[in-house]
Design a protein around this motif. Structure first.
Motif, PDB file in Angstrom:
ATOM      1  N   GLU A 105       0.761  -1.100   0.061  1.00  0.00           N
ATOM      2  CA  GLU A 105       0.006  -0.031   0.027  1.00  0.00           C
ATOM      3  C   GLU A 105       0.802   1.147  -0.117  1.00  0.00           C
ATOM      4  O   GLU A 105       0.675   2.283  -0.964  1.00  0.00           O
ATOM      5  CB  GLU A 105      -0.900   0.018   1.198  1.00  0.00           C
ATOM      6  CG  GLU A 105      -1.807   1.037   1.266  1.00  0.00           C
ATOM      7  CD  GLU A 105      -3.060   0.822   2.368  1.00  0.00           C
ATOM      8  OE1 GLU A 105      -3.698   1.743   2.585  1.00  0.00           O
ATOM      9  OE2 GLU A 105      -2.797   0.188   3.269  1.00  0.00           O
ATOM     10  N   TYR A 106       1.881   1.361   0.980  1.00  0.00           N
ATOM     11  CA  TYR A 106       2.758   2.479   0.845  1.00  0.00           C
ATOM     12  C   TYR A 106       3.605   2.693  -0.432  1.00  0.00           C
ATOM     13  O   TYR A 106       4.000   3.777  -0.758  1.00  0.00           O
ATOM     14  CB  TYR A 106       3.580   2.520   2.109  1.00  0.00           C
ATOM     15  CG  TYR A 106       3.063   3.123   3.222  1.00  0.00           C
ATOM     16  CD1 TYR A 106       3.151   4.574   3.553  1.00  0.00           C
ATOM     17  CD2 TYR A 106       2.243   2.505   4.309  1.00  0.00           C
ATOM     18  CE1 TYR A 106       2.603   5.182   4.574  1.00  0.00           C
ATOM     19  CE2 TYR A 106       1.623   3.144   5.303  1.00  0.00           C
ATOM     20  CZ  TYR A 106       1.850   4.531   5.523  1.00  0.00           C
ATOM     21  OH  TYR A 106       1.251   5.217   6.571  1.00  0.00           O
ATOM     22  N   ILE A 107       4.185   1.543  -0.783  1.00  0.00           N
ATOM     23  CA  ILE A 107       4.755   1.611  -2.095  1.00  0.00           C
ATOM     24  C   ILE A 107       4.203   2.268  -3.256  1.00  0.00           C
ATOM     25  O   ILE A 107       4.479   3.112  -4.202  1.00  0.00           O
ATOM     26  CB  ILE A 107       5.425   0.236  -2.677  1.00  0.00           C
ATOM     27  CG1 ILE A 107       6.593   0.010  -1.479  1.00  0.00           C
ATOM     28  CG2 ILE A 107       5.835   0.124  -4.068  1.00  0.00           C
ATOM     29  CD1 ILE A 107       8.058   0.717  -2.057  1.00  0.00           C
ATOM     30  N   LEU A 108       2.819   1.756  -3.579  1.00  0.00           N
ATOM     31  CA  LEU A 108       1.864   2.266  -4.567  1.00  0.00           C
ATOM     32  C   LEU A 108       1.481   3.602  -4.367  1.00  0.00           C
ATOM     33  O   LEU A 108       1.306   4.309  -5.120  1.00  0.00           O
ATOM     34  CB  LEU A 108       0.608   1.334  -4.579  1.00  0.00           C
ATOM     35  CG  LEU A 108       1.011  -0.215  -5.085  1.00  0.00           C
ATOM     36  CD1 LEU A 108      -0.331  -0.814  -4.791  1.00  0.00           C
ATOM     37  CD2 LEU A 108       1.299  -0.068  -6.580  1.00  0.00           C
TER      38      LEU A 108
ATOM     39  N   ALA B 244       4.230   5.774  -5.422  1.00  0.00           N
ATOM     40  CA  ALA B 244       4.325   5.795  -6.857  1.00  0.00           C
ATOM     41  C   ALA B 244       3.252   6.696  -7.522  1.00  0.00           C
ATOM     42  O   ALA B 244       3.149   6.709  -8.704  1.00  0.00           O
ATOM     43  CB  ALA B 244       4.594   4.357  -7.429  1.00  0.00           C
ATOM     44  N   ASN B 245       2.368   7.060  -6.536  1.00  0.00           N
ATOM     45  CA  ASN B 245       1.003   7.626  -6.942  1.00  0.00           C
ATOM     46  C   ASN B 245       0.236   6.830  -7.964  1.00  0.00           C
ATOM     47  O   ASN B 245      -0.377   7.348  -8.893  1.00  0.00           O
ATOM     48  CB  ASN B 245       1.423   9.056  -8.025  1.00  0.00           C
ATOM     49  CG  ASN B 245       0.397   9.945  -7.677  1.00  0.00           C
ATOM     50  OD1 ASN B 245      -0.483  10.114  -6.638  1.00  0.00           O
ATOM     51  ND2 ASN B 245       0.312  10.872  -8.603  1.00  0.00           N
ATOM     52  N   VAL B 246       0.350   5.572  -7.643  1.00  0.00           N
ATOM     53  CA  VAL B 246      -0.726   4.559  -8.396  1.00  0.00           C
ATOM     54  C   VAL B 246      -1.875   4.258  -7.504  1.00  0.00           C
ATOM     55  O   VAL B 246      -1.800   4.258  -6.257  1.00  0.00           O
ATOM     56  CB  VAL B 246       0.242   3.173  -8.594  1.00  0.00           C
ATOM     57  CG1 VAL B 246      -0.765   2.406  -9.090  1.00  0.00           C
ATOM     58  CG2 VAL B 246       1.530   3.740  -9.501  1.00  0.00           C
ATOM     59  N   GLU B 247      -3.010   4.127  -8.156  1.00  0.00           N
ATOM     60  CA  GLU B 247      -4.293   4.035  -7.531  1.00  0.00           C
ATOM     61  C   GLU B 247      -4.091   2.440  -6.807  1.00  0.00           C
ATOM     62  O   GLU B 247      -3.911   1.349  -7.516  1.00  0.00           O
ATOM     63  CB  GLU B 247      -5.412   3.886  -8.361  1.00  0.00           C
ATOM     64  CG  GLU B 247      -6.736   3.811  -7.566  1.00  0.00           C
ATOM     65  CD  GLU B 247      -7.840   3.823  -8.705  1.00  0.00           C
ATOM     66  OE1 GLU B 247      -9.229   3.589  -8.052  1.00  0.00           O
ATOM     67  OE2 GLU B 247      -7.862   4.325  -9.825  1.00  0.00           O
ATOM     68  N   VAL B 248      -4.492   2.296  -5.485  1.00  0.00           N
ATOM     69  CA  VAL B 248      -4.164   1.092  -4.736  1.00  0.00           C
ATOM     70  C   VAL B 248      -5.592   0.267  -4.815  1.00  0.00           C
ATOM     71  O   VAL B 248      -6.760   0.794  -4.810  1.00  0.00           O
ATOM     72  CB  VAL B 248      -4.059   1.210  -3.157  1.00  0.00           C
ATOM     73  CG1 VAL B 248      -3.689  -0.184  -2.693  1.00  0.00           C
ATOM     74  CG2 VAL B 248      -2.845   2.142  -3.153  1.00  0.00           C
TER      75      VAL B 248
END
Length: 525
Positions: free
Chosen positions: A149-152, A155-159
């Motif tokens: 969750e924190y990596i995404l 990366a500004n990627v929708e989780v």
């Protein structure tokens, strides 16, 4: 109904020989010095690595992800901080209990050894029930998911469900391969991540002090103006919040699982565990104060597991929020490394007792001088827990059913030490460290409360589930431990009776690595 298990060796260490009572088994093998030399060669954990084993296990994602849930359940800043303080006291008492047992029985295995030592009849029942607790729970799964969750988020990627768990799968698989094939490098990586983690938390603490002075990108929240405003006082809410705090402190006993691999284990444990816990306790309180200094109550509740990200955004801005989220993810990875390191060794110790099916496989240190099979078992269960349940109630249930049985185990561990205190002479109990009876009783009563309180019906809106019964994880937690008892009943009672044989326990020594393990022979009656 009689137990059909006999000891071939009169001095059975796991069932409580005099050596155990006087402070653990001696390392010297009088019959074969090569065994002693081989075992000593495995002692690669010093004070620094032992302290980071504890530090990394405690500081995973709890302090970054759970403060919002604790605040929501308590209702106020003041009660939230008090619950964190209460959790610290329980953790300190628990550390003292495990210090006493660990210095008395300085071997790999942790609670397994302590329960076996005191709860001797029926023979191996305690080991069987503990086996269900160890084998069926995947502790590393939850922090692997938060890592994703924190990596995404960084990366500004929708989780979503699958990309979050896919990254988590990569996290736990990497930890498994490192500890399963490169023991020294795994310890070094843990230590490095521990240092990074310490620097992150110190940054939050110092930034929190600045936020108290008004150094914020947003308007300063008035969270400390009336600290106890909104307090709920719900028994269910308080105990659930306390569970979250205790979950954030889990790890004070982590060095106990690897004492056979620790240099001068008694001295190392007495120094490393208090050092790590004391540092974590101080940092946890300052980090919570920092969150309340920079993030409004409404935003804390809305942020859910990303409260640390909200803090970074309010103090440093949006770009810093994403960058520092990477460091929080590294903290989670350090926790996963620490968890899988210790849990794999517990599975290995159960294999060395000869109780698990294919015990020789689980007991082995080959081919990389690491408990690869035990690490794989924990990896597999953790991966199933990560991937199988859908989001929502099912996933929350899995997380709760992992944490609840620990309170049951700790109740029996504390009860065992109370028994030893009350019968010190009969047990010849004179360990190098003493927790003291009041501390042990406090830890015992705390865990009894944690076992019983979740059965109290929650107030409206405070249940951890939307559709499942609030008590379901408690019942299943007892069921997991009972499943180990059923396995013992079949293995030690029913099958020997039906097959008309007796299980005879023998000790064998691996001449390559010097480790001792036990096997059971079926001797016809």
């Amino acid at each position: 109904m009689t137990n059909a298990v006999l000891d071939y060796n009169a001095a059975n260490p796991s069932q409580g020989s005099n050596d155990d009572a006087k402070g653990g088994l001696p390392d010297v093998d009088s019959e074969n010095g090569s065994h002693y030399e081989a075992r000593q060669g495995k002692r690669q954990i010093g004070i620094t690595s032992a302290a980071f084993l504890v530090f990394n296990r405690m500081i995973g994602t709890g302090i970054f992800a759970t403060p919002s849930a604790i605040f929501m359940l308590s209702g106020s800043v003041g009660l939230s901080l008090f619950i964190w303080f209460a959790g610290m006291l329980i953790a300190a008492a628990g550390m003292a209990v495990y210090l006493e047992f660990g210095t008395a029985i300085p071997r790999n295995g942790g609670e397994k050894n302590y329960l076996e030592f005191v709860y001797r009849k029926p023979k191996y029942l305690a080991t069987g029930m503990y086996t269900g607790y160890v084998v069926l729970l995947g502790w590393a799964g939850s922090n692997s998911v938060v890592f994703g969750e924190y990596i995404l988020h960084a990366a500004n990627v929708e989780v979503n469900r699958w990309n979050q768990r896919g990254v988590g799968l990569a996290c736990i698989t990497t930890a498994f391969l490192i500890h399963g094939t490169m023991l020294k490098w795994g310890l070094r990586l843990q230590n490095l991540l521990g240092v990074i983690k310490l620097l992150i938390i110190l940054l939050i603490v110092v930034s929190g002090w600045a936020a108290l002075g008004g150094a914020l990108k947003v308007e300063k929240p008035p969270n400390f103006d009336n600290a106890f405003e909104g307090t709920t006082g719900s028994a269910y809410g308080v105990v659930t919040a306390l569970y979250n705090v205790i979950w954030s402190y889990i790890g004070y006993s982590n060095a106990n699982y690897a004492l056979s691999e620790t240099k001068d284990p008694v001295r190392t444990l007495k120094r490393a565990a208090p050092l790590a816990l004391g540092l974590v306790a101080v940092l946890y309180m300052f980090v919570n104060i920092a969150y309340f200094a920079a993030v409004s109550k409404e935003e804390i509740i809305a942020s859910e597991r990303l409260v640390a990200a909200s803090f970074f955004r309010n103090v440093f801005g949006g770009s810093a929020e994403r960058a520092l989220s990477v460091f929080v993810a590294l903290s989670a990875f350090g926790n996963v490394l620490s968890v899988i390191f210790s849990q794999g060794r517990i599975v290995q110790e159960l294999g060395r007792e000869g109780i698990l099916p294919f015990s020789r496989l689980w007991a082995s240190n080959r081919p990389f001088n690491a408990p690869l099979a035990g690490l794989f078992e924990h990896w597999l269960v953790s991966v199933i827990i990560m991937l199988a349940p859908p989001p929502g109630d099912a996933y929350n249930f899995i997380l709760n059913v992992i944490s609840y049985p620990l309170a049951i185990v700790n109740t029996f561990v504390a009860g065992a030490l109370v028994h030893l205190y009350l019968h010190r002479r009969e047990w010849n109990w004179n360990p190098p460290f003493r927790a003291t009876l009041p501390v042990v009783i406090f830890f015992l009563l705390s865990n009894i409360y944690l076992v019983v309180a979740p059965f109290v019906p929650p107030s409206d809106g405070q249940s951890v589930y939307k559709n499942l019964p609030y008590w379901l994880h408690c019942v299943v937690g007892f069921g997991i431990i009972a499943a180990g008892g059923v396995y013992w009943l079949i293995w030690a009672i029913v099958l020997p009776k039906v097959g008309k044989y007796t299980l005879v326990r023998e000790k064998v020594v691996d001449y390559i690595d010097g480790w001792e393990r036990h096997i059971f022979r079926r001797v016809p009656k």
